[in-house]
Design a protein around this motif. Structure first.
Motif, PDB file in Angstrom:
ATOM      1  N   LEU A 124      40.125 137.567 -44.862  1.00  0.00           N
ATOM      2  CA  LEU A 124      40.189 136.902 -43.529  1.00  0.00           C
ATOM      3  C   LEU A 124      38.709 137.291 -43.131  1.00  0.00           C
ATOM      4  CD1 LEU A 124      43.262 138.483 -41.779  1.00  0.00           C
ATOM      5  CD2 LEU A 124      42.980 135.940 -42.262  1.00  0.00           C
ATOM      6  N   ARG A 125      38.252 138.279 -43.216  1.00  0.00           N
ATOM      7  CA  ARG A 125      36.855 138.727 -42.989  1.00  0.00           C
ATOM      8  C   ARG A 125      35.708 138.284 -43.840  1.00  0.00           C
ATOM      9  NH1 ARG A 125      38.321 144.865 -42.383  1.00  0.00           N
ATOM     10  NH2 ARG A 125      40.382 143.720 -42.096  1.00  0.00           N
ATOM     11  N   THR A 126      34.602 138.278 -43.516  1.00  0.00           N
ATOM     12  CA  THR A 126      33.435 138.204 -44.517  1.00  0.00           C
ATOM     13  C   THR A 126      33.237 139.508 -45.372  1.00  0.00           C
ATOM     14  OG1 THR A 126      32.177 136.820 -42.764  1.00  0.00           O
ATOM     15  CG2 THR A 126      30.875 137.725 -44.704  1.00  0.00           C
ATOM     16  N   TRP A 127      33.588 139.177 -46.418  1.00  0.00           N
ATOM     17  CA  TRP A 127      33.545 140.309 -47.487  1.00  0.00           C
ATOM     18  C   TRP A 127      32.237 140.547 -48.249  1.00  0.00           C
ATOM     19  CZ3 TRP A 127      37.320 143.612 -47.718  1.00  0.00           C
ATOM     20  CH2 TRP A 127      37.434 144.598 -48.671  1.00  0.00           C
ATOM     21  N   GLU A 128      31.733 141.632 -48.094  1.00  0.00           N
ATOM     22  CA  GLU A 128      30.546 142.153 -48.473  1.00  0.00           C
ATOM     23  C   GLU A 128      30.190 142.546 -49.927  1.00  0.00           C
ATOM     24  OE1 GLU A 128      28.707 144.923 -45.719  1.00  0.00           O
ATOM     25  OE2 GLU A 128      28.600 143.274 -44.012  1.00  0.00           O
ATOM     26  N   GLY A 129      31.460 143.235 -50.449  1.00  0.00           N
ATOM     27  CA  GLY A 129      31.545 143.620 -51.926  1.00  0.00           C
ATOM     28  C   GLY A 129      31.818 142.345 -52.906  1.00  0.00           C
ATOM     29  N   PRO A 130      32.180 142.663 -54.034  1.00  0.00           N
ATOM     30  CA  PRO A 130      32.495 141.851 -55.230  1.00  0.00           C
ATOM     31  C   PRO A 130      33.688 141.124 -54.691  1.00  0.00           C
ATOM     32  CG  PRO A 130      31.969 143.890 -56.118  1.00  0.00           C
ATOM     33  CD  PRO A 130      32.038 144.277 -54.654  1.00  0.00           C
ATOM     34  N   LEU A 131      33.618 139.636 -54.817  1.00  0.00           N
ATOM     35  CA  LEU A 131      34.760 138.659 -54.601  1.00  0.00           C
ATOM     36  C   LEU A 131      34.774 137.420 -55.473  1.00  0.00           C
ATOM     37  CD1 LEU A 131      36.932 137.595 -52.615  1.00  0.00           C
ATOM     38  CD2 LEU A 131      35.047 137.029 -51.249  1.00  0.00           C
ATOM     39  N   GLU A 132      35.976 137.277 -55.965  1.00  0.00           N
ATOM     40  CA  GLU A 132      36.117 136.058 -57.170  1.00  0.00           C
ATOM     41  C   GLU A 132      37.335 135.453 -56.778  1.00  0.00           C
ATOM     42  OE1 GLU A 132      35.914 135.007 -61.707  1.00  0.00           O
ATOM     43  OE2 GLU A 132      35.584 137.071 -61.081  1.00  0.00           O
ATOM     44  N   GLN A 133      37.383 134.108 -56.757  1.00  0.00           N
ATOM     45  CA  GLN A 133      38.761 133.557 -56.780  1.00  0.00           C
ATOM     46  C   GLN A 133      39.183 133.403 -58.281  1.00  0.00           C
ATOM     47  OE1 GLN A 133      37.679 130.569 -53.059  1.00  0.00           O
ATOM     48  NE2 GLN A 133      38.952 129.858 -54.394  1.00  0.00           N
ATOM     49  N   VAL A 134      40.297 133.785 -58.474  1.00  0.00           N
ATOM     50  CA  VAL A 134      40.648 133.792 -60.013  1.00  0.00           C
ATOM     51  C   VAL A 134      41.880 133.068 -60.423  1.00  0.00           C
ATOM     52  CG1 VAL A 134      39.662 136.044 -60.470  1.00  0.00           C
ATOM     53  CG2 VAL A 134      41.865 135.819 -59.559  1.00  0.00           C
ATOM     54  N   SER A 135      42.756 132.723 -59.470  1.00  0.00           N
ATOM     55  CA  SER A 135      43.948 132.027 -59.667  1.00  0.00           C
ATOM     56  C   SER A 135      44.431 131.314 -58.389  1.00  0.00           C
ATOM     57  CB  SER A 135      45.285 132.827 -60.277  1.00  0.00           C
ATOM     58  OG  SER A 135      46.143 132.302 -60.659  1.00  0.00           O
ATOM     59  N   TRP A 136      45.716 130.915 -58.356  1.00  0.00           N
ATOM     60  CA  TRP A 136      46.193 130.301 -56.885  1.00  0.00           C
ATOM     61  C   TRP A 136      47.954 130.298 -57.310  1.00  0.00           C
ATOM     62  CZ3 TRP A 136      49.534 126.342 -58.712  1.00  0.00           C
ATOM     63  CH2 TRP A 136      49.335 125.742 -59.934  1.00  0.00           C
ATOM     64  N   GLU A 137      48.491 130.167 -56.183  1.00  0.00           N
ATOM     65  CA  GLU A 137      49.975 130.070 -56.253  1.00  0.00           C
ATOM     66  C   GLU A 137      50.561 129.205 -55.536  1.00  0.00           C
ATOM     67  OE1 GLU A 137      51.610 133.924 -55.023  1.00  0.00           O
ATOM     68  OE2 GLU A 137      50.723 133.674 -53.084  1.00  0.00           O
ATOM     69  N   GLU A 138      51.709 128.618 -55.854  1.00  0.00           N
ATOM     70  CA  GLU A 138      52.197 127.208 -55.058  1.00  0.00           C
ATOM     71  C   GLU A 138      53.399 127.693 -54.242  1.00  0.00           C
ATOM     72  OE1 GLU A 138      53.993 122.677 -55.913  1.00  0.00           O
ATOM     73  OE2 GLU A 138      53.283 124.103 -57.608  1.00  0.00           O
ATOM     74  N   PHE A 139      53.758 127.389 -52.824  1.00  0.00           N
ATOM     75  CA  PHE A 139      54.859 127.473 -52.132  1.00  0.00           C
ATOM     76  C   PHE A 139      55.761 126.583 -52.451  1.00  0.00           C
ATOM     77  CE2 PHE A 139      51.645 129.943 -49.942  1.00  0.00           C
ATOM     78  CZ  PHE A 139      52.290 131.156 -49.709  1.00  0.00           C
ATOM     79  N   VAL A 140      57.066 126.784 -52.443  1.00  0.00           N
ATOM     80  CA  VAL A 140      58.231 125.886 -52.751  1.00  0.00           C
ATOM     81  C   VAL A 140      59.363 126.507 -51.409  1.00  0.00           C
ATOM     82  CG1 VAL A 140      57.803 125.820 -55.015  1.00  0.00           C
ATOM     83  CG2 VAL A 140      59.330 127.715 -54.218  1.00  0.00           C
ATOM     84  N   VAL A 141      60.144 125.383 -51.588  1.00  0.00           N
ATOM     85  CA  VAL A 141      61.325 125.784 -50.449  1.00  0.00           C
ATOM     86  C   VAL A 141      62.459 126.008 -51.310  1.00  0.00           C
ATOM     87  CG1 VAL A 141      62.762 124.829 -48.653  1.00  0.00           C
ATOM     88  CG2 VAL A 141      60.414 124.405 -48.415  1.00  0.00           C
ATOM     89  N   VAL A 142      63.241 127.067 -51.178  1.00  0.00           N
ATOM     90  CA  VAL A 142      64.351 127.145 -51.846  1.00  0.00           C
ATOM     91  C   VAL A 142      65.553 126.742 -50.476  1.00  0.00           C
ATOM     92  CG1 VAL A 142      66.327 129.012 -52.531  1.00  0.00           C
ATOM     93  CG2 VAL A 142      63.735 129.146 -53.115  1.00  0.00           C
ATOM     94  N   ALA A 143      66.372 125.826 -50.900  1.00  0.00           N
ATOM     95  CA  ALA A 143      67.236 124.950 -50.041  1.00  0.00           C
ATOM     96  C   ALA A 143      68.675 125.860 -50.227  1.00  0.00           C
ATOM     97  CB  ALA A 143      67.416 123.797 -50.357  1.00  0.00           C
ATOM     98  N   PRO A 144      69.448 125.964 -49.416  1.00  0.00           N
ATOM     99  CA  PRO A 144      70.890 126.620 -49.645  1.00  0.00           C
ATOM    100  C   PRO A 144      71.735 125.664 -50.571  1.00  0.00           C
ATOM    101  CG  PRO A 144      70.278 126.833 -47.228  1.00  0.00           C
ATOM    102  CD  PRO A 144      69.237 126.003 -47.823  1.00  0.00           C
TER     103      PRO A 144
END
Length: 300
Positions: free
Chosen positions: A151-171
Motif C-alpha cells: 500500500l505504501r511506497t516501498w523503499e526496498g527490493p520490489l518486483e511483480q512476479v505473478s497475478w491471481e484471478e478472482f472468481v465467484v463460487v455460487a451455491p
C-alpha cells in the motif's frame, strides 16, 4: 549495546520473568540481570520495571523492543543467508504472505521448490491483511514477502512476479450456476458470504461490488478464503475468492467474472534478497501464464 544484551532484554519481555528468561538464554539469573543493568547504564535509564508478578516495559523499553527484535531477526537472517550463499543445500527460507496466498497461490511453487532444493525448508508467516504483512517485513519478520503490491511506497527490493484471478463460487441451485461467466451486478440481490472486516479480502469484495453499483449484504463472515468457498458450496450464498483456492470436487459452481478480475502478486523485502530467496523468486517466475483478455486489475 550488544546483541547479548538485546537478547536478554527481549527474552525477559517475552517470558515475563527473569528466571524463565535466564533459562531460555542459557545463563544464570545474576548474569542476565547484569546484562540488563549494563544496557540501562548505556542508555541512561530503565527499560524494565520489576513488578510483584512479572515485569513491565518503561516508555524507553517500549521504544526499544521492536528495534531489538528486528536486530535479532536480522542477525538470524544474516546467519542463514551466509550459509545459503555458501551452498544452496540446507537450511530454511522464511516467507511472509497473506492467508489466502498461503493456501492458494504458494503450494504449487513450494512443491516445485522442494523438487529443486529438497534440503531447504520453507517456513510461512501468514497474515490476515497486507498492511500487517508490510509491517512485519519492515520489522524483519521474514526473508521476504509474497503478497499484493504494498500500500505504501516501498523503499526496498520490489518486483511483480505473478497475478491471481478472482472468481465467484455460487451455491448449488443458484439460477446462474449453469453459466461459465457472470457480471458481478447480476449477483447484487444475493446474500453473500462476507469476510471479517480486518481480513484483506473484505476490502476487495467491498470495492468490486461498489464498482458494480451495490454493497454486498450477508449474515455469515469468515476469516478464510477457503472457508468462504465451502460456505458458498453449502448454499449460504455466493463468495468472491481467488481461483487458486478452489479445490476440485467443490459442490458449488465456479463462475468467472466478466470482465475478468485479477490482482498483482509481488515479492518485496526490507533488504537485498539472499541467494536462497532469489532462487525461490526464480521458481515464481518459472510459470508462464497468460493473463485473461480484458482483465481488470484490482489494487487492494
Amino acid at each position: 549495546m550488544n546483541l547479548r544484551q538485546l537478547a536478554c532484554f527481549v527474552a525477559i519481555v517475552e517470558e515475563g520473568s527473569f528466571t524463565r528468561a535466564a533459562r531460555r538464554v542459557g545463563i544464570t539469573q545474576p548474569s542476565l540481570s547484569q546484562h540488563v543493568r549494563s544496557l540501562e547504564e548505556e542508555l541512561g535509564g530503565a527499560v524494565l520495571e520489576r513488578l510483584p508478578r512479572g515485569v513491565a516495559l518503561t516508555p524507553a523499553g517500549r521504544t526499544l523492543l521492536p528495534e531489538a527484535r528486528a536486530a535479532l531477526r536480522a542477525v538470524e537472517r544474516g546467519r542463514r543467508g551466509a550459509r545459503a550463499a555458501l551452498a544452496l543445500e540446507a537450511g530454511d527460507l522464511e516467507i511472509a504472505t497473506v492467508l489466502s496466498m498461503a493456501v492458494g497461490l504458494l503450494p504449487r511453487y513450494i512443491r516445485l521448490w522442494h523438487q529443486r532444493h529438497p534440503d531447504v525448508g520453507i517456513r510461512l508467516q501468514e497474515f490476515r491483511h497486507r498492511s500487517l504483512l508490510e509491517e512485519a517485513v519492515e520489522q524483519g519478520v521474514a526473508d521476504f514477502a509474497i503478497g499484493p503490491l504494498p500500500l505504501r511506497t516501498w523503499e526496498g527490493p520490489l518486483e511483480q512476479v505473478s497475478w491471481e484471478e478472482f472468481v465467484v463460487v455460487a451455491p448449488p441451485g443458484d439460477p446462474l450456476a449453469s453459466r461459465r461467466r457472470v457480471r458481478l451486478e447480476e449477483l447484487a440481490d444475493r446474500e453473500w458470504v462476507l469476510y471479517h472486516a480486518d481480513h484483506g479480502l473484505a476490502g476487495v469484495l467491498e470495492e468490486v461490488c461498489r464498482r458494480a453499483g451495490f454493497s454486498p449484504r450477508g449474515t455469515v463472515r469468515t476469516s478464510q478464503a477457503e472457508g468462504a468457498a465451502r460456505l458458498a458450496s453449502a448454499g449460504i450464498g455466493p463468495a468472491l475468492v481467488p481461483d487458486n483456492i478452489v479445490l476440485p470436487g467443490i459442490e458449488g459452481s465456479v463462475l468467472r467474472l466478466d470482465p475478468p478480475l485479477i490482482r498483482e502478486v509481488a515479492v518485496y523485502a526490507r533488504t537485498e534478497l539472499s541467494r536462497t530467496a532469489a532462487a525461490f523468486v526464480e521458481v515464481l517466475r518459472s510459470e508462464d501464464r497468460k493473463r485473461p483478455r480484458g482483465a481488470v486489475t484490482i489494487h487492494l
